[in-house]
Motif scaffolding. Structure first.
Motif, mmCIF file in Angstrom:
data_model
loop_
_atom_site.group_PDB
_atom_site.id
_atom_site.type_symbol
_atom_site.label_atom_id
_atom_site.label_comp_id
_atom_site.label_asym_id
_atom_site.label_seq_id
_atom_site.Cartn_x
_atom_site.Cartn_y
_atom_site.Cartn_z
ATOM 1 N N GLY A 163 95.204 69.616 61.867
ATOM 2 C CA GLY A 163 94.480 70.034 60.681
ATOM 3 C C GLY A 163 93.101 69.409 60.595
ATOM 4 N N ASP A 164 92.652 69.200 59.381
ATOM 5 C CA ASP A 164 91.323 68.651 59.120
ATOM 6 C C ASP A 164 91.398 67.129 59.199
ATOM 7 O OD1 ASP A 164 88.888 67.758 58.106
ATOM 8 O OD2 ASP A 164 88.792 69.332 56.586
ATOM 9 N N LEU A 165 91.079 66.595 60.361
ATOM 10 C CA LEU A 165 91.258 65.161 60.602
ATOM 11 C C LEU A 165 90.325 64.301 59.758
ATOM 12 C CD1 LEU A 165 91.727 65.339 64.449
ATOM 13 C CD2 LEU A 165 93.496 65.112 62.695
ATOM 14 N N GLU A 166 89.135 64.774 59.503
ATOM 15 C CA GLU A 166 88.209 63.998 58.675
ATOM 16 C C GLU A 166 88.685 63.957 57.223
ATOM 17 O OE1 GLU A 166 85.298 61.481 57.449
ATOM 18 O OE2 GLU A 166 86.032 61.879 59.471
ATOM 19 N N ALA A 167 89.205 65.067 56.718
ATOM 20 C CA ALA A 167 89.756 65.090 55.357
ATOM 21 C C ALA A 167 90.967 64.161 55.277
ATOM 22 C CB ALA A 167 90.139 66.510 54.961
ATOM 23 N N ASN A 168 91.760 64.145 56.339
ATOM 24 C CA ASN A 168 92.917 63.257 56.405
ATOM 25 C C ASN A 168 92.456 61.804 56.314
ATOM 26 O OD1 ASN A 168 95.179 61.769 57.266
ATOM 27 N ND2 ASN A 168 95.871 63.430 58.580
ATOM 28 N N ARG A 169 91.432 61.452 57.067
ATOM 29 C CA ARG A 169 90.911 60.090 57.061
ATOM 30 C C ARG A 169 90.395 59.715 55.677
ATOM 31 N NH1 ARG A 169 86.367 56.998 57.683
ATOM 32 N NH2 ARG A 169 84.988 58.784 57.559
ATOM 33 N N ARG A 170 89.626 60.592 55.070
ATOM 34 C CA ARG A 170 89.107 60.318 53.726
ATOM 35 C C ARG A 170 90.251 60.136 52.731
ATOM 36 N NH1 ARG A 170 85.574 64.533 55.098
ATOM 37 N NH2 ARG A 170 86.722 65.915 53.694
ATOM 38 N N GLY A 171 91.284 60.952 52.862
ATOM 39 C CA GLY A 171 92.448 60.832 51.970
ATOM 40 C C GLY A 171 93.124 59.485 52.103
ATOM 41 N N TRP A 172 93.310 59.034 53.334
ATOM 42 C CA TRP A 172 93.932 57.725 53.542
ATOM 43 C C TRP A 172 93.061 56.596 53.005
ATOM 44 C CZ3 TRP A 172 98.696 56.485 54.085
ATOM 45 C CH2 TRP A 172 99.587 57.366 54.689
ATOM 46 N N LEU A 173 91.760 56.678 53.187
ATOM 47 C CA LEU A 173 90.883 55.621 52.683
ATOM 48 C C LEU A 173 90.896 55.588 51.158
ATOM 49 C CD1 LEU A 173 87.935 55.896 55.213
ATOM 50 C CD2 LEU A 173 89.829 54.253 55.213
ATOM 51 N N LYS A 174 90.957 56.748 50.537
ATOM 52 C CA LYS A 174 91.073 56.805 49.075
ATOM 53 C C LYS A 174 92.428 56.244 48.629
ATOM 54 C CE LYS A 174 90.641 59.951 45.193
ATOM 55 N NZ LYS A 174 90.364 61.317 44.763
ATOM 56 N N TRP A 175 93.483 56.607 49.358
ATOM 57 C CA TRP A 175 94.821 56.069 49.064
ATOM 58 C C TRP A 175 94.794 54.542 49.133
ATOM 59 C CZ3 TRP A 175 97.903 53.043 52.168
ATOM 60 C CH2 TRP A 175 99.203 52.836 51.743
ATOM 61 N N TRP A 176 94.134 54.005 50.157
ATOM 62 C CA TRP A 176 94.049 52.559 50.341
ATOM 63 C C TRP A 176 93.377 51.896 49.138
ATOM 64 C CZ3 TRP A 176 96.203 48.662 52.461
ATOM 65 C CH2 TRP A 176 95.545 47.446 52.571
ATOM 66 N N ASP A 177 92.314 52.497 48.648
ATOM 67 C CA ASP A 177 91.629 51.932 47.480
ATOM 68 C C ASP A 177 92.580 51.773 46.301
ATOM 69 O OD1 ASP A 177 89.239 51.789 48.882
ATOM 70 O OD2 ASP A 177 88.442 53.656 48.038
ATOM 71 N N ALA A 178 93.519 52.685 46.159
ATOM 72 C CA ALA A 178 94.466 52.639 45.039
ATOM 73 C C ALA A 178 95.693 51.779 45.321
ATOM 74 C CB ALA A 178 94.899 54.058 44.694
ATOM 75 N N HIS A 179 95.983 51.457 46.593
ATOM 76 C CA HIS A 179 97.239 50.786 46.936
ATOM 77 C C HIS A 179 97.078 49.460 47.691
ATOM 78 C CE1 HIS A 179 98.528 54.926 46.192
ATOM 79 N NE2 HIS A 179 99.633 54.363 45.777
ATOM 80 N N GLN A 180 95.875 49.018 47.928
ATOM 81 C CA GLN A 180 95.715 47.824 48.775
ATOM 82 C C GLN A 180 96.370 46.584 48.187
ATOM 83 O OE1 GLN A 180 91.662 46.966 49.652
ATOM 84 N NE2 GLN A 180 90.996 47.349 47.563
ATOM 85 N N ALA A 181 96.538 46.505 46.884
ATOM 86 C CA ALA A 181 97.189 45.338 46.282
ATOM 87 C C ALA A 181 98.658 45.230 46.704
ATOM 88 C CB ALA A 181 97.086 45.403 44.767
ATOM 89 N N GLU A 182 99.228 46.313 47.164
ATOM 90 C CA GLU A 182 100.630 46.320 47.622
ATOM 91 C C GLU A 182 100.782 45.715 49.019
ATOM 92 O OE1 GLU A 182 102.109 50.348 47.386
ATOM 93 O OE2 GLU A 182 101.000 50.653 45.512
ATOM 94 N N PHE A 183 99.662 45.418 49.653
ATOM 95 C CA PHE A 183 99.676 44.938 51.032
ATOM 96 C C PHE A 183 98.919 43.603 51.119
ATOM 97 C CE2 PHE A 183 100.218 49.434 51.039
ATOM 98 C CZ PHE A 183 101.165 49.671 52.021
ATOM 99 N N PRO A 184 99.563 42.534 50.705
ATOM 100 C CA PRO A 184 98.872 41.245 50.737
ATOM 101 C C PRO A 184 98.463 40.887 52.167
ATOM 102 C CG PRO A 184 101.197 40.936 50.206
ATOM 103 C CD PRO A 184 100.935 42.411 50.270
ATOM 104 N N GLY A 185 97.247 40.422 52.287
ATOM 105 C CA GLY A 185 96.728 40.111 53.621
ATOM 106 C C GLY A 185 96.702 38.664 53.798
#
Length: 103
Positions: free
Chosen positions: A81-103
């Motif tokens: 599919g649209d790989l760039e849209a997929n990438r943007r979606g994941w990066l947006k998802w990360w902005d909303a969920h990064q607190a769930e992944f302590p580094g």
């Protein structure tokens, strides 16, 4: 527990080489059928921040690893599919969920 940066970087470089070598493949699943991909997925949730950082700067196939690790399927397979849209979606998802992944 976080995977060692060196181990992650070595596996990521190997997988990215594999993807580059097969970029003209007619079967998109050739990208995920590789031992380094399985090893990256095997690093689990602790690898997600490292994957996101790689995804910000390149490889369009990281969505497949994120999908396998997180179980999030909103953005499709990550290799079709649209790989760039997929990438943007994941990066947006990360902005909303990064607190769930302590580094």
């Amino acid at each position: 527990m976080s995977p060692s940066s060196e181990r992650f970087d070595a596996l990521a470089a190997e997988w990215e080489r594999h993807c580059e070598e097969h970029r003209e493949a007619s079967n998109p699943f050739v990208f995920v059928q590789h031992p380094s991909f399985e090893s990256l997925v095997g690093l689990g949730r602790a690898a997600v921040p490292l994957i996101i950082e790689r995804y910000r700067h390149g490889s369009v196939f990281w969505g497949a690893a994120l999908r396998r690790i997180t179980g999030v399927t909103t953005f499709g397979e990550g290799v079709v599919g649209d790989l760039e849209a997929n990438r943007r979606g994941w990066l947006k998802w990360w902005d909303a969920h990064q607190a769930e992944f302590p580094g």
